[in-house]
Design an enzyme around this catalytic site. Structure first.
Site, mmCIF file in Angstrom:
data_model
loop_
_atom_site.group_PDB
_atom_site.id
_atom_site.type_symbol
_atom_site.label_atom_id
_atom_site.label_comp_id
_atom_site.label_asym_id
_atom_site.label_seq_id
_atom_site.Cartn_x
_atom_site.Cartn_y
_atom_site.Cartn_z
ATOM 1 C CB CYS A 171 -0.961 -0.037 1.189
ATOM 2 S SG CYS A 171 -2.356 1.108 1.016
ATOM 3 C CD GLU A 210 -1.393 -6.632 4.964
ATOM 4 O OE1 GLU A 210 -1.635 -5.483 5.399
ATOM 5 O OE2 GLU A 210 -0.950 -6.859 3.824
ATOM 6 C CG HIS A 239 -3.647 -3.862 2.818
ATOM 7 N ND1 HIS A 239 -2.700 -3.411 3.715
ATOM 8 C CD2 HIS A 239 -4.254 -2.756 2.306
ATOM 9 C CE1 HIS A 239 -2.747 -2.085 3.760
ATOM 10 N NE2 HIS A 239 -3.666 -1.667 2.910
#
Length: 543
Positions: free
Chosen positions: A380, A517, A515
């Site tokens: 990001c 994750e 993102h």
């Protein structure tokens, strides 16, 4: 028939209700049941989207664009069941919807009250959108006795009666502290916490007691006797060296057996915990280790990067490698040379964030990684800072910057004004739009270049990842940057939004606007994290 498990907490906050709920869900899955986990938060914010990471930790984003509590990340990682907008509600959202109804006249002039209107809305949330799951686990945020949690407690008390016998149970997590001066465990806080619950009509069926020391049988009997719970239903929750040991620990303590017993269900067969045993073995018996520097804005609070931390662990699991994380506040590189702190690390990760504080430090970290050929992963804001660094130092664009932090001469990064959603509708934003829930949120597709590094990592040229941002790399500078050696290897399907940048002549240098994750699991580590840690392992063996 769907059964409900209400998880409450007492004595103090941060005991681990989210981890308890996630672990219980995993254990029930291991016995062949289907589960869904929901979080009911008492605070008045509509959602965590506008809350500072220092206040609330990470804001977890679902595929459908909900900004939710970080506990939903635990739920997804432990069960593999993707959460949605309907799995997290706050007092703010409940009250907002009720007030909107009152203003429209939906209550036909009636006096709107906490009981029944607020409690009914909470009950509706708990039971709506069922998909035939065997169990729905509902975690109630906060602590028993909190004023703001009372409507939720009253709602689940009513729901317990309305569902009927055998349809719901209460699991209560408390603290059994150890007083070193006295040399003994104290059960009184747990007794008082259960007394608070019983005073409002809730009798726990299972008590989970968090403690730093083993709880002797004599103390379990005492807790059971004074809390009106069978001794076998007093479950010890001791500290574990890894959160991925917790489901097996709870099973050894009999949590899943007692929960099923409370429902009148047989628990004769043992759950299949083979994959949890494999994860635990990989974590506790690594074949190497690497050090990753995370250069961020909120590193003093690890929960601000909860999913990121766990994804790095997952990358280590995939490579049977221990990942040591060095948390570095990005502002330090605005005062000292990055080489002083980054020399010797095996990889550098720059995560997301908002606002201008520390951004030049992130640019410095990206520059250090690029010029020293150290594996770099920008997420990001980390991608945006890497792109600005490349613009300044590779393409020679003086005054390259982001409109998020001012009015740069060359706005390499700017506010997204519109984008196309999956359903074909166009979302529009301006600088005057409210902050709450107005970002590019949720899962969006991207197309990858066929011969790119990321396409090799994913094994595909079509991906879908979760987003949470307002600013994007300006597509008008893509050609100039690519001529300088940057490759924009992932773009939105309409070609207007750069999703991924990489530097082909670097061992591992990738920035992503989304993102990753948020989609990593211990059993299915995200390919980017697996590849990043693999690159770090390779570097550690070369230096």
């Amino acid at each position: 028939m769907t059964r409900y498990i209400f998880v409450t907490g007492g004595v103090v906050s941060s005991l681990g209700k989210g981890l308890l709920s996630a672990s219980l869900g995993a254990l029930l899955q291991a016995r062949g049941y289907t589960v869904r986990i929901r979080k009911l938060d008492p605070y008045l914010n509509v959602d965590p989207g506008t809350m500072s990471p220092y206040e609330h930790g990470e804001c977890y984003v679902t595929d459908d664009g909900a900004e939710t509590d970080l506990d939903l990340g635990h739920y997804e990682r432990f069960t593999g069941v993707s959460a949605s907008q309907g799995d997290n509600v706050t007092s703010g959202r409940i009250y907002k919807e009720i007030i909107e109804k009152e203003r429209r006249g939906d209550y036909l002039g009636a006096t709107v009250q906490v009981v029944p209107h607020v409690t009914n809305a909470i009950k509706d949330f708990v039971v709506e959108d069922e998909k035939g799951e065997d169990f729905v686990i509902c975690e109630i945020g906060g602590t028993a006795g909190d004023i703001e949690a009372m409507p939720f407690m009253e709602a689940i008390r009513q729901l317990h009666i309305e569902l009927g016998r055998g349809r719901s149970i209460f699991v209560h997590l408390t603290l059994v502290p150890y007083l070193s001066a006295a040399g003994e465990l104290k059960t009184k806080p747990t007794q008082h916490s259960v007394r608070d619950l019983r005073s409002i009509g809730i009798q726990p069926d299972v008590l989970v007691c968090r403690s730093e020391h083993p709880i002797p049988d004599s103390e379990r009997r005492k807790i059971g006797l004074f809390c009106n719970v069978p001794e076998s239903s007093v479950i010890a929750a001791l500290d574990a060296s890894s959160i991925y040991d917790v489901p097996s620990r709870y099973h050894e303590e009999g949590l899943d057996t007692e929960v099923l017993k409370a429902f009148g269900l047989a628990a004769t067969d043992k759950p299949d915990l083979a994959r949890w045993a494999d994860i635990s073995d990989r974590i506790h018996n690594p074949e190497g280790e690497v050090t990753i520097a995370v250069v961020g804005k909120y590193t003093v609070l690890p929960d601000a990067y909860k999913s990121l931390k766990e994804s790095l662990v997952h990358g280590g699991i995939a490579n049977r490698c221990k990942v040591n994380i060095e948390w570095i506040e990005s502002e330090v590189f605005e005062k000292e040379d990055a080489v002083d702190r980054l020399e010797g690390v095996d990889g550098i990760l720059v995560p997301g964030g908002f606002g201008g504080r520390g951004t030049e430090g992130k640019v410095a970290a990206a520059h250090f990684a690029r010029t020293r050929k150290i594996p770099y992963f920008g997420i990001c804001l980390g991608m945006q800072m890497a792109t600005i660094e490349a613009a300044r130092n590779m393409a020679g664009i003086e005054g390259a910057g982001s409109t998020e932090f001012g009015e740069p001469k060359h706005p390499i990064v700017g506010l997204i004004t519109e984008w196309i959603k999956d359903d074909g509708t166009v979302e529009e934003r301006t600088s005057e739009t409210d902050l709450g829930g107005t970002m590019r949120l949720g899962a969006y597709p991207a197309q990858l270049g066929e011969n790119s590094h990321v396409a090799q990592i994913y094994g595909s040229t079509n991906i879908q990842e979760r987003h949470r941002h307002r600013y994007e790399v300006n597509v008008g500078y893509v050609k100039q940057l690519e001529e300088a050696g940057v490759l924009f290897s992932g773009m939105s399907p309409d070609g207007k939004l750069p999703e991924i940048m990489e530097i082909p002549d670097h061992p591992w240098y990738i920035g992503v606007q989304y993102h990753p994750e948020l989609k990593s699991r211990p059993f299915e580590p995200h390919p980017l994290f697996s590849s990043f840690i693999e690159a770090a392992v390779t570097r550690s063996r070369l230096v």
